[in-house]
Design a protein around this motif. Sequence first.
Motif, PDB file in Angstrom:
ATOM      1  N   ALA A 177       3.842   5.751  -5.433  1.00  0.00           N
ATOM      2  CA  ALA A 177       3.790   5.803  -6.835  1.00  0.00           C
ATOM      3  C   ALA A 177       2.771   6.776  -7.376  1.00  0.00           C
ATOM      4  N   ALA A 178       1.564   6.888  -6.646  1.00  0.00           N
ATOM      5  CA  ALA A 178       0.697   7.916  -7.152  1.00  0.00           C
ATOM      6  C   ALA A 178       0.872   9.276  -6.946  1.00  0.00           C
ATOM      7  N   LEU A 179       1.867   9.760  -5.977  1.00  0.00           N
ATOM      8  CA  LEU A 179       2.136  11.078  -5.413  1.00  0.00           C
ATOM      9  C   LEU A 179       2.933  11.619  -6.804  1.00  0.00           C
TER      10      LEU A 179
ATOM     11  N   GLU B 120       0.833  -1.133   0.065  1.00  0.00           N
ATOM     12  CA  GLU B 120       0.025  -0.098   0.007  1.00  0.00           C
ATOM     13  C   GLU B 120       0.814   1.197   0.024  1.00  0.00           C
TER      14      GLU B 120
ATOM     15  N   ARG C 116       2.164   1.709  -3.558  1.00  0.00           N
ATOM     16  CA  ARG C 116       1.155   2.153  -4.315  1.00  0.00           C
ATOM     17  C   ARG C 116       0.896   3.920  -4.049  1.00  0.00           C
ATOM     18  N   THR C 117       0.922   4.012  -2.868  1.00  0.00           N
ATOM     19  CA  THR C 117       0.671   5.517  -2.396  1.00  0.00           C
ATOM     20  C   THR C 117       1.619   6.460  -3.135  1.00  0.00           C
TER      21      THR C 117
END
Length: 69
Positions: free
Chosen positions: A64-66, A58, A61-62
């Motif tokens: 990578a989304a920034l 998680e 993923r977080t």
Amino acid sequence: MIWAISVVLALAGLVLLAIAATRLLGGLKQLRFGLERVQERAGELQDLQERLNATLAEAERTAAALPKK
């Protein structure tokens, strides 16, 4: 007379053997209890490892989304 002494010594040996067997069984019970606790701890450790892996995934993923600068 000698046979009486032999019988007494044999009985004393049997008593000592019975005492040793009782102690051994007690030790085996403690060992089994300890093994059960180790198995429980291993199960808990596996659960924690799975939770840690899920948290790490998680976080990745977080991250990578920034937005990247």
